[in-house]
Design an enzyme around this catalytic site. Structure first.
Site, PDB file in Angstrom:
ATOM      1  N   HIS A  48     -43.302  62.912 -43.786  1.00 12.85           N
ATOM      2  CA  HIS A  48     -43.427  61.635 -44.514  1.00 12.85           C
ATOM      3  C   HIS A  48     -43.160  61.788 -46.021  1.00 12.85           C
ATOM      4  O   HIS A  48     -42.253  61.142 -46.553  1.00 12.85           O
ATOM      5  CB  HIS A  48     -44.793  61.008 -44.204  1.00 12.85           C
ATOM      6  CG  HIS A  48     -45.227  59.956 -45.165  1.00 12.85           C
ATOM      7  ND1 HIS A  48     -44.587  58.743 -45.258  1.00 12.85           N
ATOM      8  CD2 HIS A  48     -46.228  59.926 -46.080  1.00 12.85           C
ATOM      9  CE1 HIS A  48     -45.188  58.010 -46.196  1.00 12.85           C
ATOM     10  NE2 HIS A  48     -46.180  58.709 -46.708  1.00 12.85           N
ATOM     11  N   HIS A  72     -47.238  63.073 -53.069  1.00 16.58           N
ATOM     12  CA  HIS A  72     -48.007  61.844 -53.274  1.00 16.58           C
ATOM     13  C   HIS A  72     -49.252  61.717 -52.389  1.00 16.58           C
ATOM     14  O   HIS A  72     -50.183  61.018 -52.753  1.00 16.58           O
ATOM     15  CB  HIS A  72     -47.119  60.599 -53.141  1.00 16.58           C
ATOM     16  CG  HIS A  72     -46.852  60.161 -51.731  1.00 16.58           C
ATOM     17  ND1 HIS A  72     -45.769  60.583 -51.021  1.00 16.58           N
ATOM     18  CD2 HIS A  72     -47.555  59.356 -50.906  1.00 16.58           C
ATOM     19  CE1 HIS A  72     -45.790  60.036 -49.808  1.00 16.58           C
ATOM     20  NE2 HIS A  72     -46.872  59.288 -49.709  1.00 16.58           N
ATOM     21  N   GLU A  76     -54.916  62.895 -51.972  1.00 20.87           N
ATOM     22  CA  GLU A  76     -55.653  61.945 -51.138  1.00 20.87           C
ATOM     23  C   GLU A  76     -56.059  62.577 -49.794  1.00 20.87           C
ATOM     24  O   GLU A  76     -57.191  62.418 -49.360  1.00 20.87           O
ATOM     25  CB  GLU A  76     -54.736  60.735 -50.883  1.00 20.87           C
ATOM     26  CG  GLU A  76     -55.366  59.620 -50.116  1.00 20.87           C
ATOM     27  CD  GLU A  76     -56.253  58.758 -50.996  1.00 20.87           C
ATOM     28  OE1 GLU A  76     -55.992  58.716 -52.212  1.00 20.87           O
ATOM     29  OE2 GLU A  76     -57.194  58.166 -50.471  1.00 20.87           O
ATOM     30  N   ASP A  77     -55.137  63.286 -49.178  1.00 22.29           N
ATOM     31  CA  ASP A  77     -55.335  63.667 -47.778  1.00 22.29           C
ATOM     32  C   ASP A  77     -55.503  65.157 -47.506  1.00 22.29           C
ATOM     33  O   ASP A  77     -55.679  65.554 -46.363  1.00 22.29           O
ATOM     34  CB  ASP A  77     -54.137  63.176 -46.935  1.00 22.29           C
ATOM     35  CG  ASP A  77     -54.047  61.663 -46.918  1.00 22.29           C
ATOM     36  OD1 ASP A  77     -55.083  61.021 -47.170  1.00 22.29           O
ATOM     37  OD2 ASP A  77     -52.958  61.135 -46.659  1.00 22.29           O
ATOM     38  N   ASP A 139     -43.176  54.794 -50.382  1.00 22.15           N
ATOM     39  CA  ASP A 139     -44.203  55.245 -49.438  1.00 22.15           C
ATOM     40  C   ASP A 139     -44.430  54.151 -48.395  1.00 22.15           C
ATOM     41  O   ASP A 139     -44.423  54.388 -47.189  1.00 22.15           O
ATOM     42  CB  ASP A 139     -45.482  55.517 -50.259  1.00 22.15           C
ATOM     43  CG  ASP A 139     -46.676  55.855 -49.394  1.00 22.15           C
ATOM     44  OD1 ASP A 139     -46.504  56.561 -48.385  1.00 22.15           O
ATOM     45  OD2 ASP A 139     -47.792  55.413 -49.745  1.00 22.15           O
ATOM     46  N   ASP A 260     -26.220  27.773 -43.377  1.00 19.14           N
ATOM     47  CA  ASP A 260     -25.691  28.907 -44.136  1.00 19.14           C
ATOM     48  C   ASP A 260     -26.377  30.210 -43.743  1.00 19.14           C
ATOM     49  O   ASP A 260     -27.223  30.716 -44.447  1.00 19.14           O
ATOM     50  CB  ASP A 260     -25.784  28.666 -45.644  1.00 19.14           C
ATOM     51  CG  ASP A 260     -27.103  28.018 -46.029  1.00 19.14           C
ATOM     52  OD1 ASP A 260     -27.909  27.723 -45.116  1.00 19.14           O
ATOM     53  OD2 ASP A 260     -27.332  27.817 -47.226  1.00 19.14           O
TER      54      ASP A 260
HETATM   55 MN    MN Z   1     -47.880  58.250 -48.098  1.00 23.56          MN
END
Ligand code: MN
Length: 693
Positions: A48, A72, A76-77, A139, A260
């Protein structure tokens, strides 16, 4: 998934100076940190961030952005920390990664708190550096592309709704139309699966029957221009199902009547040719009145530039045509990002900041101020956004403190505030909050709003609530004085006074209740005699007029019949050395000889005065500093009562933790009386300081 060398090569292709070793290190770092984590698709998690970095290379963004994209999700993870990122990749990358990490807080917020408008503002306010927002948008785009791997339909819908409400409008805001369209299409598929399928099918059928129609029309347009001597690039496309559906919904049209569904783009070399092309097309075809828009002379806020017009291709078919230069086209699809990458490419010095580029864009635009306001992401710079520990988001003016935050959450919470933790650390209540701070309010049931808070709160809500609470508190304190004074009054009555008698007296005096009566006595709003009469009618009949409350002031040195006033600034009492000021067309002001106001009287006539014999009864003004503990106020009231001094006015002027400062006007006989009272006050354990003003 992009391989390591492929990613590095891509960056190198547009930025030969890029630090290859550093890019390699970032790639390896994210692979190691995410380790064996998996995506819902079954791919390793690190695929990812690598894909997000790939999206950033499409925009030709600088190596810091590419590295940020790779890292990124690490803070966080995974076990990685910002400090770790800083040590390995430097300050700038650390700052960008921190920015993206903060934006990710959004995804963990409880759903009911996530008002879309609030969130869009938050994201903009947080994205002080546009690159942070670009990584976040990429992301989200990649997560949308892989959304179908998520099993739970509710979760897919939630993410799609969030994309439609928050991220697609943000992409539009910064001019990333390519991202906006793809996000909308992918979200639409989840949110309106039936409509999506129907429209996709109809478009497919149309393609079968009108094989090559888009190409045919594009060729006709190109030919019309070419015959008039203008060689340009023309290409056409079907509008995507979401914009067709939107048109159907907005205009309540069935699919057949959305005329259109095709859009054509004419790309020229320069601005002049754009207008030439427009003129030629308006001559060759009939155009639909009211549909022409000139976004070249007046660009949209996000920098979008193009001419738009709608032509009748034949009687039943209308086609939309957009005319723009090639350079505009690049900018339009990727907005400010493209502009930024473009500038970076031919940068003369290596350190062109994003802000400087932005200023250049702004300088070259028409409505510079408006563009600045929108593109600098400055719209919300006078606001900050802070979270509760549970993730609820509150919008506050810049300069707001934990006290403002507490009152914004709930009035009761504000009232009970005793301390605050900001991002987990104890901080003073006057600390100004920063964007994205997590604020935990420490409360105590018995706490009260403090007067000193008015010195730093910035929200009206906090200010009003503090004032209200302080007023109530003062009322309690005045009532406490009243109770003390009432004891003295009751002693003078012939019979014992019960609660019922007090309640009835309050009623007679048209007051709310006993508490209100005590307040009125404490604040000297009613006289002792009135109170006594209300409790026992006739009880003061034989009582002599209280001499100490009776004023008998005469002044020596005045022409008989001339009026005078005791000055309100210095409150002279008999015994003070005094002087008179006569101002034009006014009576004589009597001041104490050391009054500071006398300096203002240089133009007035000065009269040498003294007190007449047997002068008594004047108002003196004092400040008294009491220790802040129970009973001190009653003790002060006791001193006045025992000294036969009448409190005319009482005001709490300063409330600090150990001390409360009061300003009082008291009615006294003369200077000797006032001096005795001051001595009595100074002798009391409750009083820290007592002085005349
Ligand atoms: Mn992400």
């Amino acid at each position: 998934m992009l391989r390591q060398y492929e990613l590095v090569e891509r960056v190198k292709s547009y930025d030969p100076d890029a630090d290859e070793a550093l890019l390699n290190r970032a790639y390896v770092y994210t692979v190691q940190k995410h380790g064996s984590q998996m995506r819902a698709s079954g791919d390793p998690y690190f695929s990812h961030p690598v894909e997000v970095a790939g999206l950033m290379t499409d925009l030709k963004l600088d190596q810091e952005t590419i590295i940020t994209a790779l890292l990124h999700d690490t803070v966080e993870d995974t076990l990685a920390t910002i400090d770790d990122v800083r040590a390995n990749f430097g300050d700038e990358v650390a700052r960008l990664v921190d920015g993206v990490t903060k934006l990710s807080k959004i995804e963990q917020m409880p759903e009911n708190e996530r008002a879309a408008e609030n969130l869009r503002k938050f994201l903009l306010a947080m994205s002080e550096d546009l690159r942070v927002l670009l990584v976040k948008l990429a992301d989200r785009l990649h997560n949308m592309r892989t959304l179908h791997h998520i099993k739970k339909p509710e979760k897919r819908r939630r993410i799609a709704r969030e994309t439609m409400d928050i991220y697609a409008p943000l992409a539009e805001r910064v001019g990333m139309y390519e991202y906006m369209r793809e996000m909308q299409l992918l979200a639409f598929e989840q949110l309106e699966p039936e409509a999506y399928t129907t429209i996709t099918k109809r478009l497919e059928q149309l393609r079968q029957t009108d094989k090559g129609e888009v190409d045919r029309i594009a060729l006709d347009i190109k030919q019309a221009l070419s015959e008039a001597g203008l060689e340009v690039e023309v290409w056409g496309r079907e509008k995507h199902p979401y914009s067709i559906w939107k048109k159907m919904a907005e205009r309540h049209l069935p699919f057949e009547q959305v005329s259109d569904i095709m859009a054509f783009r004419v790309l020229t070399d320069n601005v002049e040719d754009c207008y030439r092309a427009l003129g030629i097309l308006h001559t060759a075809f009939q155009f639909v009145p009211g549909r022409f828009k000139d976004y070249i002379s007046t660009p949209k806020n996000n920098g979008y530039r193009s001419l738009h017009t709608t032509l009748f291709y034949d009687q039943s078919m209308r086609v939309e045509v957009q005319i723009r230069t090639r350079e505009m086209n690049q900018t339009n699809e990727f907005g400010l990002a493209a502009h930024w990458a473009y500038k970076q490419q031919d940068k003369a010095d290596g350190a062109v900041g994003w802000l400087r580029d932005l200023i250049e864009i702004v300088d070259s635009s028409h409505d510079a101020e408006e563009l600045l306001e929108h593109t600098k992401l400055a719209i919300y710079q006078d606001r900050i956004f802070a979270f509760t520990p549970k993730g609820a988001l509150f919008q506050l003016p810049k300069g707001a403190t934990p006290v403002d935050f507490a009152f914004a959450v709930h009035t009761d919470l504000g009232a009970q505030t005793v301390g605050a933790k900001i991002n987990g650390r104890h901080m003073p209540l006057r600390t100004q909050l920063g964007n994205g701070d997590v604020v935990e309010i420490i409360k105590s049931k018995n706490a009260e709003p403090q007067l000193s808070w008015l010195g730093f709160v910035v929200t009206g809500k906090a200010r009003a609530a503090i004032r209200r609470a302080v007023r109530l508190k003062e009322r309690d304190e005045v009532a406490e004085i009243g109770r003390k004074l009432f004891e003295e009054i009751a002693d003078r009555l012939p019979a014992k006074v019960g609660k019922k008698a007090i309640r009835q007296a309050a009623e007679t005096l048209e007051l709310e209740d006993a508490e209100d009566l005590m307040y009125a006595i404490g604040a000297s709003k009613i006289s002792d005699r009135d109170v006594m009469e209300a409790i026992v009618p006739g009880s003061t009949k034989d009582m002599p007029e209280e001499p100490q409350l009776d004023r008998a002031i005469s002044i020596k040195g005045l022409t008989p019949g001339v009026g005078f006033d005791l000055a309100e600034c210095c409150h002279p009492v008999p015994g003070d050395r005094i002087v008179g000021l006569r101002r034009p067309k006014k009576g004589v002001e009597v001041h104490a000889i050391d009054c500071l106001e006398l300096a203002s009287g240089v133009d007035a006539d000065w009269i040498d005065l003294s007190w007449g014999e047997r002068s008594h009864g004047a108002v003196g003004r004092l400040t008294v500093v009491l220790y802040n503990r129970p009973g001190t106020l009653a003790e002060m009231a006791g001193v006045f009562a025992r000294s036969n001094a009448n409190v005319m006015h009482l005001e709490l002027t300063q409330r600090d933790d150990p001390f409360h400062t009061y300003e009082l006007d008291i009615e006294v006989q003369d200077l000797a009386h006032l001096t005795r009272i001051l001595s009595a006050l100074r002798a009391s354990d409750s009083v820290a300081q007592a002085d005349r003003i």
